[in-house]
Design a protein around this motif. Structure first.
Motif, short mmCIF file in Angstrom:
data_model
loop_
_atom_site.label_atom_id
_atom_site.label_comp_id
_atom_site.label_asym_id
_atom_site.label_seq_id
_atom_site.Cartn_x
_atom_site.Cartn_y
_atom_site.Cartn_z
N GLU A 91 -5.57 51.95 34.72
CA GLU A 91 -4.87 52.98 33.94
C GLU A 91 -4.45 54.13 34.85
OE1 GLU A 91 -7.58 54.04 30.81
OE2 GLU A 91 -7.11 52.25 29.65
N LYS A 92 -5.34 54.52 35.76
CA LYS A 92 -5.03 55.60 36.69
C LYS A 92 -3.87 55.19 37.60
CE LYS A 92 -8.45 58.05 38.44
NZ LYS A 92 -9.61 58.41 39.29
N LEU A 93 -3.91 53.94 38.07
CA LEU A 93 -2.85 53.42 38.93
C LEU A 93 -1.51 53.45 38.19
CD1 LEU A 93 -1.90 51.94 41.52
CD2 LEU A 93 -2.56 49.81 40.41
N LEU A 94 -1.50 52.99 36.96
CA LEU A 94 -0.26 52.97 36.16
C LEU A 94 0.24 54.39 35.89
CD1 LEU A 94 -1.10 50.07 33.71
CD2 LEU A 94 0.54 50.05 35.58
N GLY A 95 -0.68 55.33 35.75
CA GLY A 95 -0.29 56.72 35.53
C GLY A 95 0.35 57.35 36.76
N ASN A 96 0.06 56.78 37.94
CA ASN A 96 0.62 57.30 39.19
C ASN A 96 1.94 56.67 39.58
OD1 ASN A 96 -1.37 59.22 39.85
ND2 ASN A 96 -2.70 57.64 40.70
#
Length: 97
Positions: A91-96
């Motif tokens: 999720e963090k990766l997709l948010g970046n």
């Protein structure tokens, strides 16, 4: 620290993600049901479940029901934490992106 550092290498395979996803919402799941849900071969399921058992993310129970062998799986507490951490990292990766 890179943006992919939180991803867990044990979940890089679609079959392993499938196994963990099924076990996160079910208690014990038997081999046949898991195989049917994931649409994988016996050998594919056996090898990926063994790899997850080796790192103590799932528990494998082998027993006899009558004269028929039955293999069942369930996620361990360690496995739940590791998978949740992996999903958070995704999720963090997709948010970046």
């Amino acid at each position: 620290m890179g943006i992919i550092d939180g991803l867990n290498k044990n979940f890089e395979n679609r079959v392993r993600i499938g196994i963990m996803s099924v076990l996160m919402v079910n208690d014990w799941v038997d081999f046949t049901e898991m195989k049917d849900l994931l649409q994988v071969t016996d050998g594919n399921l056996a090898s990926h479940s063994s790899a997850l058992e080796k790192v103590e993310y799932i528990e494998i129970k082998k027993e006899f029901v009558g004269k028929k062998p039955r293999t069942s799986y369930r996620v361990t507490q360690q496995g739940k934490r590791a998978f949740q951490d992996h999903l958070s990292a995704l999720e963090k990766l997709l948010g970046n992106v």
